[in-house]
Design a protein around this motif. Structure first.
Motif, PDB file in Angstrom:
ATOM      1  N   CYS A   1       0.831  -1.216   0.000  1.00 49.97           N
ATOM      2  CA  CYS A   1       0.000   0.000   0.000  1.00 49.97           C
ATOM      3  C   CYS A   1       0.859   1.256   0.000  1.00 49.97           C
ATOM      4  O   CYS A   1       0.620   2.196  -0.775  1.00 49.97           O
TER       5      CYS A   1
ATOM      6  N   ASP B   1      -7.039  -7.750  -1.794  1.00 48.45           N
ATOM      7  CA  ASP B   1      -8.026  -6.733  -2.173  1.00 48.45           C
ATOM      8  C   ASP B   1      -7.301  -5.701  -3.018  1.00 48.45           C
ATOM      9  O   ASP B   1      -6.615  -4.820  -2.494  1.00 48.45           O
TER      10      ASP B   1
ATOM     11  N   ALA C   1      -7.938  -2.016  -2.226  1.00 51.40           N
ATOM     12  CA  ALA C   1      -7.372  -1.584  -0.947  1.00 51.40           C
ATOM     13  C   ALA C   1      -5.859  -1.478  -1.013  1.00 51.40           C
ATOM     14  O   ALA C   1      -5.255  -0.604  -0.365  1.00 51.40           O
TER      15      ALA C   1
ATOM     16  N   ARG D   1      -4.235  -0.661  -3.617  1.00 55.62           N
ATOM     17  CA  ARG D   1      -3.980   0.475  -4.520  1.00 55.62           C
ATOM     18  C   ARG D   1      -2.927   0.154  -5.585  1.00 55.62           C
ATOM     19  O   ARG D   1      -2.314   1.050  -6.152  1.00 55.62           O
TER      20      ARG D   1
END
Length: 412
Positions: free
Chosen positions: A177, A204, A207, A209
């Motif tokens: 992230c 995810d 999430a 990114r």
């Protein structure tokens, strides 16, 4: 519900041979439902995709189902799920497409922690375009790849940063992230190799990114194929070399030739099996059908299933790792604070291939080498020979761990 590893193991026909498998990072064993999905699809009436005949519609449904299944697994958009022969092949294909817009002065970032499939395609694509390659090192003592180390090489000319979500050699899990945020601050794309990570924790994509995530179903109980997941909007900007009559739609424009329908059906079955691990009491015995799960509930069940897998694997790691580190003459090279249940180790005075062979004689499958993470192995001071790697999987049992430790005690 408690994780019942005996029930899980009963669904893996390969385990009947009796070996203790610690070779999952190179390719996991496969549950019966996956093999059946592959066989049933391969022997069914199936054609190239279309709508006119039952066999055409069957092929179309297999592809659509596989895209949705992988999207559910990764928290992605099914319209951005691309299937290919392998993650390596897909990375090569898309790197060439991306490099069409690069030129002298542009920069591409790779790390020494990565598998070579997330290094060499970018290095070669950059060289072809006249772009500059910048390298990020990790700390060989701790195995950590910090966001600060990535930030130090980013500039306004950075076009793409390629990092792993988890090292296939030593298990290190970098801060995806944070790295994504840094990469986006300079207007670049973040390509993440999730091949090793996807097998051990829920993903995810939004999430995290990350712009692109790669994975390989054969690492998480499925058949041999590769997957790329990205935003459909990003994929629309890329134009790979392809045949004139083939579709220019996304994601089809990246899928060269006829898709392996049987492998895609197997990948869907693997995702459904992971979802079923949320409650092992519902798995049933060998040959049983999996519990029905609608698309609406599958994502939730996958997250719960991967949480159960994580807890099972970490529990076993808590037994294996201290025992391994306590053995005289054994050096463990997996030292990052956050990592997968993967341990790389060497035995003083023993060639890693000799250790591998000695373990194999005792029915313990633990391969040795650099596992294509050659830059990582060299940076650790292990050269190209690497070391012995053991990885835990959903079907690993306490007995497997005991067998490994006992065998190593005799070897070391």
């Amino acid at each position: 519900m408690p994780y019942d590893v005996a029930t899980v193991r009963s669904r893996f026909p390969a385990l009947a041979e009796g070996a203790a498998h610690f070779d999952g990072p190179g390719g996991s064993q496969v549950p019966d439902v996956v093999g059946r999905a592959v066989a049933d699809t391969l022997t069914s009436a199936i054609s190239n995709r279309g709508t006119a005949t039952p066999s055409e519609r069957r092929a179309d449904r297999v592809v659509a189902d596989a895209r949705v299944a992988l999207a559910d697994l990764l928290g992605a958009d099914p319209r951005g799920v691309v299937f290919g022969r392998s993650a390596t092949a897909l990375t090569y294909d898309l790197s060439r497409a991306m490099a069409k817009t690069w030129g002298p002065g542009d920069e591409v970032v790779v790390t020494r922690l990565d598998h070579d499939s997330n290094i060499r395609p970018w290095v070669q694509a950059a060289e072809s375009a006249g772009a500059t390659v910048r390298w990020v090192d990790f700390d060989p003592a701790t195995g950590e790849l910090s966001a600060d180390a990535v930030a130090a090489v980013l500039t306004e000319r950075t076009r793409l940063v390629a990092t792993t979500a988890a090292s296939n050699l030593i298990g290190t899990r970098p801060p995806v992230c944070r790295i994504s945020d840094l990469v986006h601050e300079v207007g670049a794309l973040h390509w993440v190799d999730g091949v090793h990570a996807t097998a051990h924790a829920s993903v995810d994509l939004a999430a995290l990114r990350a712009d692109v995530w790669t994975c390989s179903p054969y690492k998480f109980l499925g058949p041999h194929c590769g997957v790329v997941a990205a935003s459909p909007d990003l994929l629309e900007t890329l134009h790979p070399d392809k045949l004139l009559p083939s579709s220019d739609a996304v994601p089809e424009r990246f899928e060269l030739g006829t898709l392996p329908y049987e492998l895609m059906a197997g990948a869907t079955a693997a995702v459904d099996f992971l979802a079923a691990l949320a409650d092992t009491d519902t798995l049933g015995g060998p040959g049983s059908a999996l519990p029905d799960a609608s698309h609406e509930s599958r994502r939730e069940r996958i997250v719960a299933g991967m949480r159960a897998v994580h807890e099972h694997e970490i529990g076993l790691l808590g037994v294996l790792e201290p025992a391994l580190r306590a053995l005289p003459g054994v050096t463990v090279h997996s030292n990052a604070a956050k990592r997968t249940p993967t341990l790389l180790f060497s035995v003083d005075g023993r060639d890693p291939q000799d250790v591998r062979a000695a373990l194999a004689e005792q029915g313990v499958n633990a391969p040795a080498g650099n596992f294509y993470a050659v830059e990582c192995s060299r940076h650790l001071g292990l050269g190209d020979a690497g070391a012995v790697r053991v990885g835990l999987a959903p079907y690993t049992s306490e007995d497997d761990v005991d067998r490994l430790v006992s065998a190593l005690r005799g070897i070391a």
